[in-house]
Design a protein around this motif. Structure first.
Motif, PDB file in Angstrom:
ATOM      1  N   ALA A 135      -3.053   6.081   2.359  1.00 23.51           N
ATOM      2  CA  ALA A 135      -1.614   5.799   2.355  1.00 23.51           C
ATOM      3  C   ALA A 135      -1.220   4.963   1.151  1.00 23.51           C
ATOM      4  O   ALA A 135      -0.212   5.236   0.480  1.00 23.51           O
ATOM      5  CB  ALA A 135      -1.214   5.101   3.650  1.00 23.51           C
ATOM      6  N   ALA A 136      -2.007   3.929   0.863  1.00 27.11           N
ATOM      7  CA  ALA A 136      -1.712   3.094  -0.303  1.00 27.11           C
ATOM      8  C   ALA A 136      -1.814   3.903  -1.586  1.00 27.11           C
ATOM      9  O   ALA A 136      -0.963   3.791  -2.479  1.00 27.11           O
ATOM     10  CB  ALA A 136      -2.663   1.904  -0.347  1.00 27.11           C
ATOM     11  N   HIS A 137      -2.849   4.737  -1.680  1.00 34.56           N
ATOM     12  CA  HIS A 137      -3.040   5.569  -2.873  1.00 34.56           C
ATOM     13  C   HIS A 137      -1.915   6.590  -3.022  1.00 34.56           C
ATOM     14  O   HIS A 137      -1.566   6.990  -4.144  1.00 34.56           O
ATOM     15  CB  HIS A 137      -4.390   6.277  -2.799  1.00 34.56           C
ATOM     16  CG  HIS A 137      -4.707   7.118  -4.000  1.00 34.56           C
ATOM     17  ND1 HIS A 137      -5.069   6.571  -5.214  1.00 34.56           N
ATOM     18  CD2 HIS A 137      -4.699   8.467  -4.171  1.00 34.56           C
ATOM     19  CE1 HIS A 137      -5.278   7.542  -6.083  1.00 34.56           C
ATOM     20  NE2 HIS A 137      -5.058   8.699  -5.483  1.00 34.56           N
ATOM     21  N   SER A 138      -1.316   7.001  -1.891  1.00 33.30           N
ATOM     22  CA  SER A 138      -0.247   8.005  -1.926  1.00 33.30           C
ATOM     23  C   SER A 138       1.110   7.410  -2.251  1.00 33.30           C
ATOM     24  O   SER A 138       2.108   8.147  -2.321  1.00 33.30           O
ATOM     25  CB  SER A 138      -0.175   8.727  -0.570  1.00 33.30           C
ATOM     26  OG  SER A 138      -1.392   9.390  -0.289  1.00 33.30           O
ATOM     27  N   GLY A 139       1.183   6.101  -2.429  1.00 34.16           N
ATOM     28  CA  GLY A 139       2.439   5.462  -2.781  1.00 34.16           C
ATOM     29  C   GLY A 139       3.281   5.038  -1.601  1.00 34.16           C
ATOM     30  O   GLY A 139       4.440   4.631  -1.782  1.00 34.16           O
ATOM     31  N   LEU A 140       2.739   5.100  -0.388  1.00 33.56           N
ATOM     32  CA  LEU A 140       3.465   4.633   0.788  1.00 33.56           C
ATOM     33  C   LEU A 140       3.312   3.111   0.917  1.00 33.56           C
ATOM     34  O   LEU A 140       2.302   2.547   0.501  1.00 33.56           O
ATOM     35  CB  LEU A 140       2.923   5.324   2.042  1.00 33.56           C
ATOM     36  CG  LEU A 140       3.111   6.843   2.059  1.00 33.56           C
ATOM     37  CD1 LEU A 140       2.262   7.487   3.152  1.00 33.56           C
ATOM     38  CD2 LEU A 140       4.584   7.213   2.249  1.00 33.56           C
ATOM     39  N   HIS A 141       4.311   2.467   1.484  1.00 32.46           N
ATOM     40  CA  HIS A 141       4.288   1.010   1.612  1.00 32.46           C
ATOM     41  C   HIS A 141       3.432   0.625   2.828  1.00 32.46           C
ATOM     42  O   HIS A 141       3.777   0.959   3.965  1.00 32.46           O
ATOM     43  CB  HIS A 141       5.700   0.460   1.771  1.00 32.46           C
ATOM     44  CG  HIS A 141       6.594   0.743   0.616  1.00 32.46           C
ATOM     45  ND1 HIS A 141       6.361   0.233  -0.642  1.00 32.46           N
ATOM     46  CD2 HIS A 141       7.726   1.498   0.515  1.00 32.46           C
ATOM     47  CE1 HIS A 141       7.309   0.646  -1.469  1.00 32.46           C
ATOM     48  NE2 HIS A 141       8.143   1.417  -0.793  1.00 32.46           N
ATOM     49  N   VAL A 142       2.330  -0.075   2.589  1.00 33.95           N
ATOM     50  CA  VAL A 142       1.403  -0.465   3.643  1.00 33.95           C
ATOM     51  C   VAL A 142       1.459  -1.984   3.791  1.00 33.95           C
ATOM     52  O   VAL A 142       1.273  -2.717   2.820  1.00 33.95           O
ATOM     53  CB  VAL A 142      -0.038  -0.023   3.310  1.00 33.95           C
ATOM     54  CG1 VAL A 142      -1.007  -0.470   4.401  1.00 33.95           C
ATOM     55  CG2 VAL A 142      -0.098   1.492   3.113  1.00 33.95           C
ATOM     56  N   PRO A 143       1.705  -2.491   5.015  1.00 33.16           N
ATOM     57  CA  PRO A 143       1.711  -3.951   5.196  1.00 33.16           C
ATOM     58  C   PRO A 143       0.336  -4.540   4.868  1.00 33.16           C
ATOM     59  O   PRO A 143      -0.685  -3.868   5.037  1.00 33.16           O
ATOM     60  CB  PRO A 143       2.033  -4.119   6.685  1.00 33.16           C
ATOM     61  CG  PRO A 143       2.616  -2.813   7.122  1.00 33.16           C
ATOM     62  CD  PRO A 143       1.991  -1.765   6.260  1.00 33.16           C
ATOM     63  N   PRO A 144       0.285  -5.788   4.384  1.00 31.37           N
ATOM     64  CA  PRO A 144      -1.013  -6.438   4.163  1.00 31.37           C
ATOM     65  C   PRO A 144      -1.876  -6.349   5.414  1.00 31.37           C
ATOM     66  O   PRO A 144      -1.420  -6.656   6.522  1.00 31.37           O
ATOM     67  CB  PRO A 144      -0.626  -7.882   3.832  1.00 31.37           C
ATOM     68  CG  PRO A 144       0.753  -7.782   3.270  1.00 31.37           C
ATOM     69  CD  PRO A 144       1.417  -6.663   4.024  1.00 31.37           C
ATOM     70  N   THR A 145      -3.124  -5.907   5.229  1.00 26.84           N
ATOM     71  CA  THR A 145      -4.003  -5.598   6.358  1.00 26.84           C
ATOM     72  C   THR A 145      -5.387  -6.179   6.106  1.00 26.84           C
ATOM     73  O   THR A 145      -5.889  -6.140   4.981  1.00 26.84           O
ATOM     74  CB  THR A 145      -4.111  -4.067   6.545  1.00 26.84           C
ATOM     75  OG1 THR A 145      -2.798  -3.517   6.720  1.00 26.84           O
ATOM     76  CG2 THR A 145      -4.976  -3.716   7.744  1.00 26.84           C
TER      77      THR A 145
END
Length: 321
Positions: A135-145
């Motif tokens: 998801a991060a690589h795809s440009g989607l916004h991912v909350p800090p995890t």
């Protein structure tokens, strides 16, 4: 192609598959429904491999499908493989493994079939750490995890990014002492609750999104069906179906691009994405269930998704996965 069947691989109790089968029947598309858990008692297989390709037949109590003629496979929620009654424990394990790798391997290798989704693509896309990275690589916004079994790192993360929620890495069957089924929901983490138990296995902690609504986006091929979910009184809207409102909305272009990139990364045709919508209108990615349910939506939403899946199965594109 008109006589080539769609193979629906699922258990008997599956409302989502039922709806798709009804739609295919309405279109006069032949369907063979098969549950691998019925093998060998109610499923018989005769497969051959020659110089060219796989051929043969699979038979249920009511249907027959030529393996090299199946146009599409709708892989839903099959029952676990099983052994014949009366077989002892060691032989039963042997039978189950032979069924899984034999029948399972055949169903994953149909030469002309388009899969929604291929079972191995589903398997690959179920791991949360891989989902997060994709998801991060795809440009989607991912909350800090944070993924950890270190209590001190968990405490540090909650201090730095709080409020923080805990999410299970897999929804595993769990029951209390009276054998009542239990569900581990998404819950906010109190720092004082982070004790030695963190060290006992892997945990996923994530910064809580300050959300105004939830969004479930169902992707079927290139078609996206985002639904805004309002009215949840808690963090996990799945606990409050009766309190919720559902509205079909548009997908921002950057989210649509990210979703399609994500789907391509795993070779998925279908995916159920969950997002949180913040006050600034930003969509925060939570997860993607490659085999998620959708039949609980109101009829007008469900019917659109059902029709899109039926389109994929009726008019397949060759699966290159």
């Amino acid at each position: 192609m008109s006589s080539s069947p769609v193979l629906v691989v699922t258990q008997l109790d599956d409302a989502t598959a039922d709806g798709v089968i009804e739609e295919l029947n309405r279109r006069s598309v032949p369907v063979v429904r098969l549950d691998p858990g019925d093998f060998p008692a109610a499923v018989t297989v005769d497969a051959r491999v020659g110089d060219v390709s796989l051929s043969g037949r699979v038979r249920t109590t009511t249907r027959v499908a030529d393996l090299d003629q199946v146009r599409s496979v709708y892989w839903r929620r099959p029952s676990p493989y099983s052994a014949p009654e009366g077989v002892d424990a060691q032989d039963a394990r042997w039978c189950v493994d032979q069924a899984r790798y034999g029948l399972g391997g055949l169903l994953a290798a149909l030469p002309c079939a388009h899969y929604v989704n291929h079972p191995w693509r589903n398997r690959d896309a179920e791991y949360k750490p891989v989902q997060l990275a994709a998801a991060a690589h795809s440009g989607l916004h991912v909350p800090p995890t944070l993924l950890t079994n270190d209590p001190e790192r968990a405490h540090q993360f909650t201090r730095e990014y709080g409020p923080v929620v805990y999410k299970p890495l897999r929804n595993t069957d769990y029951a209390d002492h009276d054998r009542h089924g239990l569900t581990v929901w998404v819950e906010e983490v109190e720092p004082r609750a982070l004790g030695a138990g963190v060290a006992q296995t892997m945990h996923l902690f994530q910064q809580r999104v300050n959300k105004t609504a939830d969004i479930r986006l169902t992707a079927v091929g290139d078609r996206l069906f985002p639904v805004r979910i309002d009215g949840s009184p808690g963090l996990d809207w799945r606990r409050h179906y009766d309190d919720l409102g559902y509205t079909l909305i548009d997908t921002p272009s950057d989210v649509a691009k990210g979703v399609r990139t994500y789907m391509d990364a795993f070779g998925l045709t279908y995916g159920a994405f969950d997002f949180g919508l913040d006050p600034d209108g930003r969509w925060w990615w939570y997860e993607c269930n490659p085999n998620g349910q959708y039949a609980w939506f109101p009829g007008p939403v469900t019917s659109r998704i059902t029709a899109a899946i039926a389109d994929e199965l009726q008019h397949p594109h060759r699966d290159t996965s």
